[in-house]
Design a protein around this motif. Structure first.
Motif, PDB file in Angstrom:
ATOM      1  N   UNK A 680     -11.106  -6.155  18.193  1.00 26.41           N
ATOM      2  CA  UNK A 680     -11.228  -6.500  16.782  1.00 26.41           C
ATOM      3  C   UNK A 680     -11.950  -5.423  15.970  1.00 26.41           C
ATOM      4  N   UNK A 681     -12.752  -4.592  16.661  1.00 32.02           N
ATOM      5  CA  UNK A 681     -13.563  -3.570  15.994  1.00 32.02           C
ATOM      6  C   UNK A 681     -13.516  -2.310  16.854  1.00 32.02           C
ATOM      7  N   UNK A 682     -13.516  -1.108  16.241  1.00 33.52           N
ATOM      8  CA  UNK A 682     -13.426   0.136  17.036  1.00 33.52           C
ATOM      9  C   UNK A 682     -14.740   0.485  17.731  1.00 33.52           C
ATOM     10  N   UNK A 683     -15.191  -0.406  18.618  1.00 30.30           N
ATOM     11  CA  UNK A 683     -16.447  -0.174  19.328  1.00 30.30           C
ATOM     12  C   UNK A 683     -16.431   1.165  20.055  1.00 30.30           C
ATOM     13  N   UNK A 684     -17.556   1.892  19.941  1.00 27.30           N
ATOM     14  CA  UNK A 684     -17.774   3.145  20.663  1.00 27.30           C
ATOM     15  C   UNK A 684     -16.754   4.226  20.295  1.00 27.30           C
ATOM     16  N   UNK A 685     -16.126   4.101  19.124  1.00 28.69           N
ATOM     17  CA  UNK A 685     -15.118   5.082  18.712  1.00 28.69           C
ATOM     18  C   UNK A 685     -15.335   5.572  17.284  1.00 28.69           C
ATOM     19  N   UNK A 686     -16.512   5.324  16.712  1.00 31.53           N
ATOM     20  CA  UNK A 686     -16.770   5.659  15.315  1.00 31.53           C
ATOM     21  C   UNK A 686     -17.376   7.059  15.219  1.00 31.53           C
ATOM     22  N   UNK A 687     -16.691   8.017  14.571  1.00 32.81           N
ATOM     23  CA  UNK A 687     -17.260   9.361  14.435  1.00 32.81           C
ATOM     24  C   UNK A 687     -18.399   9.375  13.421  1.00 32.81           C
ATOM     25  N   UNK A 688     -19.358  10.258  13.602  1.00 32.73           N
ATOM     26  CA  UNK A 688     -20.531  10.327  12.732  1.00 32.73           C
ATOM     27  C   UNK A 688     -20.112  10.679  11.306  1.00 32.73           C
ATOM     28  N   UNK A 689     -20.596   9.884  10.358  1.00 31.87           N
ATOM     29  CA  UNK A 689     -20.294  10.123   8.946  1.00 31.87           C
ATOM     30  C   UNK A 689     -21.521   9.766   8.117  1.00 31.87           C
ATOM     31  N   UNK A 690     -21.492  10.140   6.828  1.00 29.31           N
ATOM     32  CA  UNK A 690     -22.604   9.798   5.947  1.00 29.31           C
ATOM     33  C   UNK A 690     -22.342   8.452   5.274  1.00 29.31           C
ATOM     34  N   UNK A 691     -23.196   8.091   4.314  1.00 31.31           N
ATOM     35  CA  UNK A 691     -23.080   6.793   3.675  1.00 31.31           C
ATOM     36  C   UNK A 691     -21.818   6.608   2.871  1.00 31.31           C
ATOM     37  N   UNK A 692     -21.179   7.718   2.484  1.00 27.74           N
ATOM     38  CA  UNK A 692     -19.930   7.636   1.733  1.00 27.74           C
ATOM     39  C   UNK A 692     -18.711   7.694   2.639  1.00 27.74           C
ATOM     40  N   UNK A 693     -18.939   7.722   3.958  1.00 27.26           N
ATOM     41  CA  UNK A 693     -17.831   7.772   4.901  1.00 27.26           C
ATOM     42  C   UNK A 693     -17.301   9.167   5.166  1.00 27.26           C
ATOM     43  N   UNK A 694     -17.984  10.210   4.658  1.00 25.64           N
ATOM     44  CA  UNK A 694     -17.560  11.585   4.907  1.00 25.64           C
ATOM     45  C   UNK A 694     -18.056  12.042   6.270  1.00 25.64           C
ATOM     46  N   UNK A 695     -17.191  12.658   7.052  1.00 20.39           N
ATOM     47  CA  UNK A 695     -17.581  13.138   8.378  1.00 20.39           C
ATOM     48  C   UNK A 695     -18.733  14.121   8.269  1.00 20.39           C
ATOM     49  N   UNK A 696     -19.671  14.010   9.202  1.00 13.42           N
ATOM     50  CA  UNK A 696     -20.772  14.968   9.295  1.00 13.42           C
ATOM     51  C   UNK A 696     -20.594  15.727  10.596  1.00 13.42           C
ATOM     52  N   UNK A 697     -20.322  17.017  10.488  1.00 12.53           N
ATOM     53  CA  UNK A 697     -20.091  17.838  11.667  1.00 12.53           C
ATOM     54  C   UNK A 697     -21.415  18.400  12.181  1.00 12.53           C
ATOM     55  N   UNK A 698     -21.482  18.647  13.473  1.00  9.80           N
ATOM     56  CA  UNK A 698     -22.679  19.218  14.073  1.00  9.80           C
ATOM     57  C   UNK A 698     -23.058  20.533  13.400  1.00  9.80           C
ATOM     58  N   UNK A 699     -22.047  21.324  13.037  1.00 12.16           N
ATOM     59  CA  UNK A 699     -22.302  22.631  12.421  1.00 12.16           C
ATOM     60  C   UNK A 699     -23.105  22.493  11.126  1.00 12.16           C
ATOM     61  N   UNK A 700     -22.947  21.366  10.427  1.00 11.68           N
ATOM     62  CA  UNK A 700     -23.596  21.173   9.127  1.00 11.68           C
ATOM     63  C   UNK A 700     -24.784  20.222   9.201  1.00 11.68           C
ATOM     64  N   UNK A 701     -25.076  19.722  10.370  1.00 11.08           N
ATOM     65  CA  UNK A 701     -26.032  18.621  10.514  1.00 11.08           C
ATOM     66  C   UNK A 701     -27.404  18.979   9.970  1.00 11.08           C
ATOM     67  N   UNK A 702     -27.891  20.155  10.290  1.00 14.06           N
ATOM     68  CA  UNK A 702     -29.275  20.479   9.952  1.00 14.06           C
ATOM     69  C   UNK A 702     -29.420  21.156   8.604  1.00 14.06           C
ATOM     70  N   UNK A 703     -28.319  21.151   7.824  1.00 15.94           N
ATOM     71  CA  UNK A 703     -28.420  21.446   6.402  1.00 15.94           C
ATOM     72  C   UNK A 703     -28.272  20.161   5.590  1.00 15.94           C
ATOM     73  N   UNK A 704     -28.081  19.028   6.277  1.00 17.77           N
ATOM     74  CA  UNK A 704     -27.949  17.732   5.622  1.00 17.77           C
ATOM     75  C   UNK A 704     -29.287  17.349   4.990  1.00 17.77           C
ATOM     76  N   UNK A 705     -29.264  17.062   3.685  1.00 15.58           N
ATOM     77  CA  UNK A 705     -30.507  16.821   2.947  1.00 15.58           C
ATOM     78  C   UNK A 705     -31.257  15.609   3.475  1.00 15.58           C
ATOM     79  N   UNK A 706     -30.522  14.533   3.814  1.00 19.06           N
ATOM     80  CA  UNK A 706     -31.210  13.331   4.302  1.00 19.06           C
ATOM     81  C   UNK A 706     -31.855  13.576   5.644  1.00 19.06           C
ATOM     82  N   UNK A 707     -31.159  14.300   6.515  1.00 17.70           N
ATOM     83  CA  UNK A 707     -31.734  14.572   7.828  1.00 17.70           C
ATOM     84  C   UNK A 707     -32.995  15.429   7.691  1.00 17.70           C
ATOM     85  N   UNK A 708     -32.932  16.459   6.848  1.00 15.23           N
ATOM     86  CA  UNK A 708     -34.089  17.342   6.702  1.00 15.23           C
ATOM     87  C   UNK A 708     -35.276  16.581   6.097  1.00 15.23           C
ATOM     88  N   UNK A 709     -34.983  15.663   5.181  1.00 15.20           N
ATOM     89  CA  UNK A 709     -36.057  14.879   4.578  1.00 15.20           C
ATOM     90  C   UNK A 709     -36.702  13.950   5.601  1.00 15.20           C
TER      91      UNK A 709
END
Length: 717
Positions: A680-709
């Motif tokens: 009924x739900x895509x358990x264990x298959x959800x790719x990492x995304x932000x609050x707007x549903x945009x994918x967050x790639x590892x390459x960009x992770x540590x420039x992410x403003x929320x993560x750095x904050x």
């Protein structure tokens, strides 16, 4: 049913085998287990209790069993304890006993030809009446294991006119001590579903190179001291792959889905034609990295497997071949059986199989070892590559400044028709599955479908499969999280054909299970965290604390006696504390009542939706009020400010470890897992995304403003 008395032979038989005859229900009442359930659970253990006559026979057998053995099958002691060991010989025969330090159980740690140290044991003056067993009068001598024996696996030996005997002896730490760094300062780390964290070089799912890169960036850029990742246990070798990392085919070996093909040394020596084949496979999978839909493990594995088969055909250098051969010798029969199972699944599909393939010793399986030798070698090779890439990830974590590094997760059990269920024989009970009793959230109980360890058989083989599993998981780990650690004390056994409500608890020798865990963690230099949420008796938490096993605290679950949020000062010091866990939505989603909306949409609510929503809103507002009382939150906070305030709250606890969900760090709202659902739900298959549903790639992770904050907040703590 007539009322039973405490002297009922069936009850006596159940207790003799560690089967609970009554238990406390979630509402506080005591429930007696009915006779049919006791008979079925005993039957799953191989104990025939189907008639009063058979119960009497089984009781006599249980009473005589220790007297039939010279020594117990295994002895597990704490290092500082003086322990008495019973030795059974023909009555009147003299016997001597000694410890062979780091004997055969030490796995070759002594230099070749060296003589093991021998410690003679004194006999205690304990009078025990002899017993007639199988027509022979058997006496019991009692020998004393002195305190202070060296930690490790040794051999306990006896000799005399009745013959010689030997049993493994485990001398375990009284207590696992924290690494020095944690005595001085708490450590924080990210909690990550690795498959969901993709880089632009991933093949559609996060892999072990991504793990190494994430470890470097988390430690070097953000100051994290550990990465807690989902279980990496192996799934099926052919589609469809089970998405849940908590329902693996084996807990000892690793899912090769996580391999980075380009990091295999032999890829450098591919011919142009073979390189084209690998690149073609990569193109199909790399395209999935930008797909924001559910992760498709079947497509990812098909692409990787095709590429890895090309690389496998490349000749290895003499040194690489020697290292691979050493790995196969070290891992031994366990690895060969797992690889054979993979080859058989590849050829015949998943079990059930014909009788001549019923287990690794069956005639057809023995023939298949030769007929499928190349495929067996391939699957062994995949495990060797996983081992190498895991070693690289842990080494990278330490190089980045992490004091702990990778924290692995150990699932509760395995798939009922997986590799462990096939290879481990009677050590797993065949006629029962593991689950949970009815509670306020699930009044029908839960059946997890996983076969439980058979306590007596596990002891009979000196816990070797358990030890082998722990050693593999701990080999490249700075810490390990034990899911449902109460399972090392007792498990809810559901007899085949019964509902989860018609079941009972079966006890395990927790001193042995926890002692062996402590010993193997000590040898690996690893911290142990027990997931002790839910229905866990206070004495269990006290025992784990005494042994140096950390607990688990989730902010939303920690309440005081009045049901209010537990003050930070009242949290446990020896704990991994966090705001959330993988079975809840990320914090942004929880605050937005996503967990209510999702359960309503999936038809999982057992109460009116408005009632559930009011309760969720009240819980949230109460928590926000507490944050304001403590000066952690203003009057009109943003979502980010609330998330950071919650983490500041956890940072005020004395807990030595603080976990931070990576999903929280980027504002993700979707849950990775919705308990009570399957398709009924895509358990264990959800790719990492932000609050707007945009994918967050590892390459960009540590420039992410929320993560750095959020990382800056954690640096303050």
């Amino acid at each position: 049913m007539a009322e039973r008395t405490s002297s009922d032979p069936l009850l006596d038989l159940a207790r003799a085998h560690g089967v609970a005859t009554e238990f406390q229900e979630f509402n506080g009442g005591m429930r007696q287990v009915d006779a049919p359930t006791l008979v079925s659970v005993l039957g799953a253990m191989g104990v025939d209790a189907s008639s009063p006559e058979r119960v009497e026979v089984a009781l006599r057998h249980a009473a005589d069993a220790p007297w039939r053995r010279v020594l117990p099958p295994v002895v597990v002691v704490r290092q500082s304890d003086e322990t008495q060991v019973p030795v059974h010989v023909t009555h009147g025969d003299p016997v001597q006993a000694w410890v062979e330090v780091d004997g055969a159980e030490g796995r070759g740690r002594r230099a070749a030809g060296a003589v093991a140290e021998r410690i003679e044991l004194a006999q205690a003056d304990v009078l025990v009446e002899p017993r007639t067993v199988d027509g022979r009068e058997v006496g019991r001598a009692t020998f004393v294991l002195p305190p202070g024996l060296p930690l490790g696996w040794h051999l306990l030996r006896t000799s005399g006119p009745s013959g010689e005997a030997a049993s493994p002896l485990a001398v375990t730490p009284d207590r696992l001590e924290l690494p020095g760094a944690l005595d001085e300062k708490r450590a924080w780390g990210l909690m990550v579903q690795l498959y969901s964290v993709r880089s632009r070089a991933s093949w559609g799912a996060g892999d072990l190179r991504d793990l190494a890169d994430l470890a470097w960036l988390s430690g070097h850029e953000a100051g994290a001291q550990f990465l807690l990742i989902n279980p990496l246990h192996a799934a099926e070798p052919v589609p469809p792959l089970t998405p849940s990392p908590y329902l693996p085919t084996t807990r000892r070996f690793v899912n090769p889905l996580y391999l980075r093909v380009e990091d295999v040394a032999e890829t450098a020596y591919l011919s142009s034609a073979d390189r084209a084949l690998v690149e073609w496979s990569a193109e199909q999978a790399l395209a999935l990295d930008s797909d924001d839909g559910p992760i498709d493990r079947d497509v990812v594995w098909a692409a990787k497997k095709a590429a890895l088969e090309v690389v496998f055909a490349v000749p290895r250098s003499a040194a690489r071949q020697s290292a691979f051969d050493d790995f196969r010798r070290r891992e031994g029969r366990g690895l060969e059986d797992f690889a054979l199972w993979c080859a058989l699944v590849e050829k015949h599909g998943p079990p059930p199989w014909p009788a001549d393939l019923r287990d690794p010793a069956a005639p057809g399986a023995l023939r298949a070892r030769t007929e499928l030798a190349d495929r067996v070698q391939f699957f062994c090779w995949l495990q060797w590559l996983c081992d190498q890439q895991l070693a690289t990830a842990q080494r990278t974590a330490h190089e980045a400044g992490m004091s702990i590094g990778v924290m692995h997760d150990l699932a509760v059990g395995v798939h009922p028709v997986g590799a462990d269920a096939w290879a481990l024989g009677s050590v797993l009970a065949r006629g029962a599955s593991v689950g949970a009793p009815p509670d306020m959230y699930n009044q029908q109980g839960q059946d997890w479908s996983q076969p439980p360890w058979h306590p007596a058989e596990l002891e009979r083989v000196a816990y070797r499969p358990y030890r082998d599993m722990l050693r593999t998981v701990l080999r490249h780990a700075g810490a390990v999280r034990i899911d449902h650690i109460i399972g090392l004390f007792r498990l809810w056994w559901i007899p085949q054909g019964n509902s989860p409500a018609d079941a009972t608890y079966v006890a395990y020798d927790h001193d042995a299970m926890i002692g062996i865990l402590a010993l193997e963690a000590h040898r690996a230099g690893a911290v142990v965290i027990g997931e002790d949420l839910g229905n866990v008796e206070p004495w269990v938490r006290d025992y784990l604390h005494e042994r140096g096993v950390l607990g688990t605290s989730i902010l939303w679950f920690e309440k005081d006696a009045d049901g209010r949020p537990l003050p930070p000062d009242d949290y446990r010091r020896l704990a991994l504390s966090s705001v959330t866990t993988h079975d809840l939505p990320p914090t942004a989603g929880y605050l937005a009542e996503e967990h209510v909306a999702l359960r309503e949409r999936l038809g999982l609510l057992t109460e009116p939706v408005e009632q559930v929503r009011r309760a969720a809103r009240a819980e949230r507002e109460e928590m926000l009020a507490v944050l304001r009382e403590r000066g952690l939150l203003g009057d009109d906070p943003t979502e980010r400010e609330v998330v950071e305030a919650l983490h500041r709250y956890v940072l005020r606890t004395p807990s030595v470890l603080v976990g931070v969900s990576l999903a929280d760090a980027v504002g993700e709202r979707r849950a990775q897992n919705q308990p009570g659902t399957d398709q009924e739900y895509p358990n264990w298959r959800v790719p990492l995304a932000d609050g707007a549903g945009r994918l967050v790639m590892l390459d960009d992770l540590f420039t992410n403003a929320r993560l750095r904050s959020l990382a800056a907040v954690l640096a303050e703590g």
